[in-house]
Design a protein around this motif. Sequence first.
Motif, PDB file in Angstrom:
ATOM      1  N   LEU A 188      -5.799   7.739  -7.483  1.00  0.00           N
ATOM      2  CA  LEU A 188      -4.657   7.335  -6.663  1.00  0.00           C
ATOM      3  C   LEU A 188      -3.540   6.853  -7.590  1.00  0.00           C
ATOM      4  O   LEU A 188      -3.810   6.414  -8.713  1.00  0.00           O
ATOM      5  N   PRO A 189      -2.288   6.905  -7.133  1.00  0.00           N
ATOM      6  CA  PRO A 189      -1.189   6.468  -8.006  1.00  0.00           C
ATOM      7  C   PRO A 189      -1.365   5.046  -8.534  1.00  0.00           C
ATOM      8  O   PRO A 189      -1.111   4.787  -9.716  1.00  0.00           O
ATOM      9  N   THR A 211     -12.294   4.562 -15.206  1.00  0.00           N
ATOM     10  CA  THR A 211     -12.677   5.972 -15.210  1.00  0.00           C
ATOM     11  C   THR A 211     -12.245   6.563 -13.872  1.00  0.00           C
ATOM     12  O   THR A 211     -12.691   6.112 -12.814  1.00  0.00           O
ATOM     13  N   VAL A 212     -11.349   7.539 -13.929  1.00  0.00           N
ATOM     14  CA  VAL A 212     -10.734   8.085 -12.723  1.00  0.00           C
ATOM     15  C   VAL A 212     -11.431   9.381 -12.327  1.00  0.00           C
ATOM     16  O   VAL A 212     -11.675  10.250 -13.175  1.00  0.00           O
ATOM     17  N   VAL A 213     -11.766   9.499 -11.045  1.00  0.00           N
ATOM     18  CA  VAL A 213     -12.366  10.737 -10.532  1.00  0.00           C
ATOM     19  C   VAL A 213     -11.534  11.215  -9.339  1.00  0.00           C
ATOM     20  O   VAL A 213     -10.792  10.441  -8.729  1.00  0.00           O
ATOM     21  N   GLY A 214     -11.651  12.484  -9.012  1.00  0.00           N
ATOM     22  CA  GLY A 214     -10.900  13.041  -7.899  1.00  0.00           C
ATOM     23  C   GLY A 214     -11.261  12.373  -6.588  1.00  0.00           C
ATOM     24  O   GLY A 214     -12.416  11.985  -6.358  1.00  0.00           O
ATOM     25  N   VAL A 215     -10.283  12.254  -5.723  1.00  0.00           N
ATOM     26  CA  VAL A 215     -10.510  11.593  -4.434  1.00  0.00           C
ATOM     27  C   VAL A 215     -11.629  12.271  -3.657  1.00  0.00           C
ATOM     28  O   VAL A 215     -12.450  11.603  -3.016  1.00  0.00           O
ATOM     29  N   LEU A 272      -7.049   4.937  -0.262  1.00  0.00           N
ATOM     30  CA  LEU A 272      -5.697   4.484   0.083  1.00  0.00           C
ATOM     31  C   LEU A 272      -5.501   3.087  -0.487  1.00  0.00           C
ATOM     32  O   LEU A 272      -6.165   2.138  -0.077  1.00  0.00           O
ATOM     33  N   GLU A 273      -4.588   2.965  -1.437  1.00  0.00           N
ATOM     34  CA  GLU A 273      -4.341   1.684  -2.089  1.00  0.00           C
ATOM     35  C   GLU A 273      -2.871   1.601  -2.507  1.00  0.00           C
ATOM     36  O   GLU A 273      -2.154   2.599  -2.512  1.00  0.00           O
ATOM     37  N   GLY A 320       0.821  -1.204   0.000  1.00  0.00           N
ATOM     38  CA  GLY A 320       0.000   0.000   0.000  1.00  0.00           C
ATOM     39  C   GLY A 320       0.851   1.248   0.000  1.00  0.00           C
ATOM     40  O   GLY A 320       2.069   1.195   0.213  1.00  0.00           O
ATOM     41  N   ASP A 321       0.197   2.383  -0.228  1.00  0.00           N
ATOM     42  CA  ASP A 321       0.923   3.651  -0.342  1.00  0.00           C
ATOM     43  C   ASP A 321       1.262   4.255   1.011  1.00  0.00           C
ATOM     44  O   ASP A 321       2.271   4.933   1.146  1.00  0.00           O
TER      45      ASP A 321
END
Length: 400
Positions: free
Chosen positions: A308-309, A322-326, A286-287, A120-121
């Motif tokens: 997330l990265p 499809t990526v969206v803001g946290v 968090l991943e 994890g990050d």
Amino acid sequence: MRSVVTGRLRVLRVVGELNFGGTEMRTAELLPRLAAGGVDLHLVTLSDRVGPGPLADVVARHGGSVTAIPLDPRFPLRFLRLLGRLRPDVVHADCANFSGVPLALAALRGVPGRVAHFRGDDNATRTLRRRVYRWVCGRLLRVCATDILGVSPSSLTFGFHPGWRDDPRCRVVLNGLDLDRLRRPSPDDLRALIGAAPADLVCVTVGRASPEKRRWLLPPILAALRDRGVSAHAVLVGPGDPADDERVRAAADAAGLGDRVHLLGPRDDVGGLLRQADVVVHPSCLEGLPGGVLEPVALGVGTVAADLPGVRFIDERLPGVTVVGVDAPPQVWARAVVRAVAYTASTAPAVAADRFVQSAFAIDTAASTHLEIYHRWTVTRPGRDRTPRESSRPPVGSGR
């Protein structure tokens, strides 16, 4: 009792606990391939809850064992005794910075291969106590680890150290994913199980109940879809937690959607359920390299996930994310869900599977990398040297 010398490589792998989580599932999927490659894997769990989860039976089936050593004052002595009995060639710890502790004990016992694995990050805000803990464990890890792995570049950057690229022990080893497991059918018709009408969207999320997974965002997203004229159900798959489950139910009741949010708990037919989904929503903040994103993408199911990265890492290599803001509001998530549903409808599962098999995330790639790392190390036995076979070591920086 001393272990019997079999000529096979012995690996002692340390995990937090046995449950239906990403680390445990990825380890279970690797086991048959590691066994075929000459590895006997023995598992240590840092929890006294050994029973649940996929690993205990799988490890035993492939000639290994599972030992629970809870984290209490007796842990160091009990772990040292286990090392003396098993005499492993490699200790592989999946415990973030705490890996420094079992690896330091392994170094005391003369175990030649000592692998730390970051999943994890760990980019959350840290208290003073947390910073001290990370510094102490990190120092042990830096001194004692022979190999430092991360499931993505960001897991090493945030979990281990921003300067990891300058450390020749560090490399990225992607989580492999077993498509055969995901292809197994589910005994349930998901729509019938949750009472969804033919025109309703079925949104699935897979992950354990913990605060960083943010499962309580699903009801507001359903409400935003309702405001757009889209009728939808949310299906949450994964181990529950009373407080987290209650927060999800409270959010559903507040949105007037109590009958459209379904907590199924842990399942061993995740792939069969995912194949029946119109879309997967993964709101976790968090991943490392999220299996909750990788699995549906491998099946051709459109997936909406927080920026997330690790999510970007997948998105750069496979379509379907499809990526969206946290911190995006539910309305933004709802728009992304509609786009992801269109991807699912236009993507043939066979095409997605073929794409995945050719990618860096294939299970055979992960297995061969693990075997290459493990087989660099041997222990002192009759006719064997206790030095790593450096001639087989990959070039510095490979796998990044």
